[in-house]
Scaffold this active site. Sequence first.
Site, mmCIF file in Angstrom:
data_model
loop_
_atom_site.group_PDB
_atom_site.id
_atom_site.type_symbol
_atom_site.label_atom_id
_atom_site.label_comp_id
_atom_site.label_asym_id
_atom_site.label_seq_id
_atom_site.Cartn_x
_atom_site.Cartn_y
_atom_site.Cartn_z
ATOM 1 N N GLN A 1 0.827 -1.201 0.000
ATOM 2 C CA GLN A 1 0.000 0.000 0.000
ATOM 3 C C GLN A 1 0.866 1.258 0.000
ATOM 4 O O GLN A 1 0.527 2.266 -0.632
ATOM 5 C CB GLN A 1 -0.922 0.002 1.227
ATOM 6 C CG GLN A 1 -1.886 1.171 1.319
ATOM 7 C CD GLN A 1 -2.945 1.124 0.227
ATOM 8 O OE1 GLN A 1 -3.245 0.054 -0.309
ATOM 9 N NE2 GLN A 1 -3.499 2.278 -0.116
ATOM 10 N N GLU A 2 1.991 1.197 0.692
ATOM 11 C CA GLU A 2 2.875 2.364 0.796
ATOM 12 C C GLU A 2 3.709 2.588 -0.465
ATOM 13 O O GLU A 2 3.837 3.710 -0.943
ATOM 14 C CB GLU A 2 3.815 2.199 2.008
ATOM 15 C CG GLU A 2 3.116 2.229 3.356
ATOM 16 C CD GLU A 2 2.549 3.591 3.682
ATOM 17 O OE1 GLU A 2 2.986 4.599 3.081
ATOM 18 O OE2 GLU A 2 1.656 3.659 4.544
ATOM 19 N N SER A 3 4.319 1.505 -0.984
ATOM 20 C CA SER A 3 5.310 1.703 -2.048
ATOM 21 C C SER A 3 5.174 0.766 -3.240
ATOM 22 O O SER A 3 5.986 0.842 -4.170
ATOM 23 C CB SER A 3 6.715 1.497 -1.463
ATOM 24 O OG SER A 3 6.886 0.120 -1.086
#
Length: 350
Positions: free
Chosen positions: A313-315
């Site tokens: 989700q972040e990267s």
Amino acid sequence: MSKRHVHRCWLPFFLCLSLTACSEKPPPPAPRPLLEQIHSNGELVILTTNEPTAYYFDRDDKPAGPEYEMARAFAESLGVKPDFRVFDSLPEVINALRQGEGHIAAAGITITKERQKHFDFGPPYQEVNEELICYRNSKRVGDAGDIAGLEIVVPAQSSYIRTLEKLQTEYPDIYWKTDTRLLTPQLMKKVWRKKIQCTVADSTIAAINRRYYPELSLKYTLASNSQLAWMFPKNSPQLNNAITQWFEEFNKFSALDHLQEKYYGFVEVFDYVDVKRFLRRIDKRYPQYRVMFETAAKEQGISPTLLAAVSYQESHWNPRAKSPTGVRGMMMLTQPVARSLGVTSRLDAE
């Protein structure tokens, strides 16, 4: 004729009556009410299927699913243990219930008039649409008439058969085949592999399985607001009342709404491009970092799949990811957070 002779003539008749009366067996006792049997045996036998909308084992190898959670809670309300018996197809579930192998069938079963002839149903707990599922680039279906000529395969004894029969009365060229072995998700997989052209699925089943097979498309809504409910043997008023009362309590504090949000809330929005990218990166990128996620998760006492999901989700599992605000790396850390964790290089995935 003498009286003695008359008496002798009647003697065999009375003897026969006496022997007949003695040979008659008393009628068998009436079967105990089903709910009484459940309490006496100390268990509720639930017949179900292995699929995301009913019963399955989650990433931690624990049973899960909306039918599992509801049936387990109902058994607990009765003070008995749940005994789940999992079958490969809906016909097997229905036959097992007919043969007395279980007390209730909880498998996302649609209420139909045909089934009501043979079984009773609890209160409806969910409404779904019945969707025609075909491959993404197959022909457009603008109305029911366009279905004619399509190869359609549906599970045997499913509610979809009655839906198609109704359409066929207006469009005689609509035809379909039934499969006695496969559940709807498995037929969706065959569509995805282009082994068959189309199938029919509940909207919930379709929404979940499109995450695995994003090339599948919902071509046409065949039926709206079909009701799902538990199914059980006829003439079981005590069990019927117990199920009805339990659902009333279950709904009272929005427990059913929370359960459906848990299992279906994430499928409301479908992004074909994003899902395709995610599946591609599971194959290509995730294996590079899997051991790293498992090691870090074990050290922190959390689930490795949860850690991997947060990282994606972040990267999108890009160790050199960077945002306009300056956060960087696999977990998109700010410099202060990185320093507090002892991270010297945010671009080093480990």
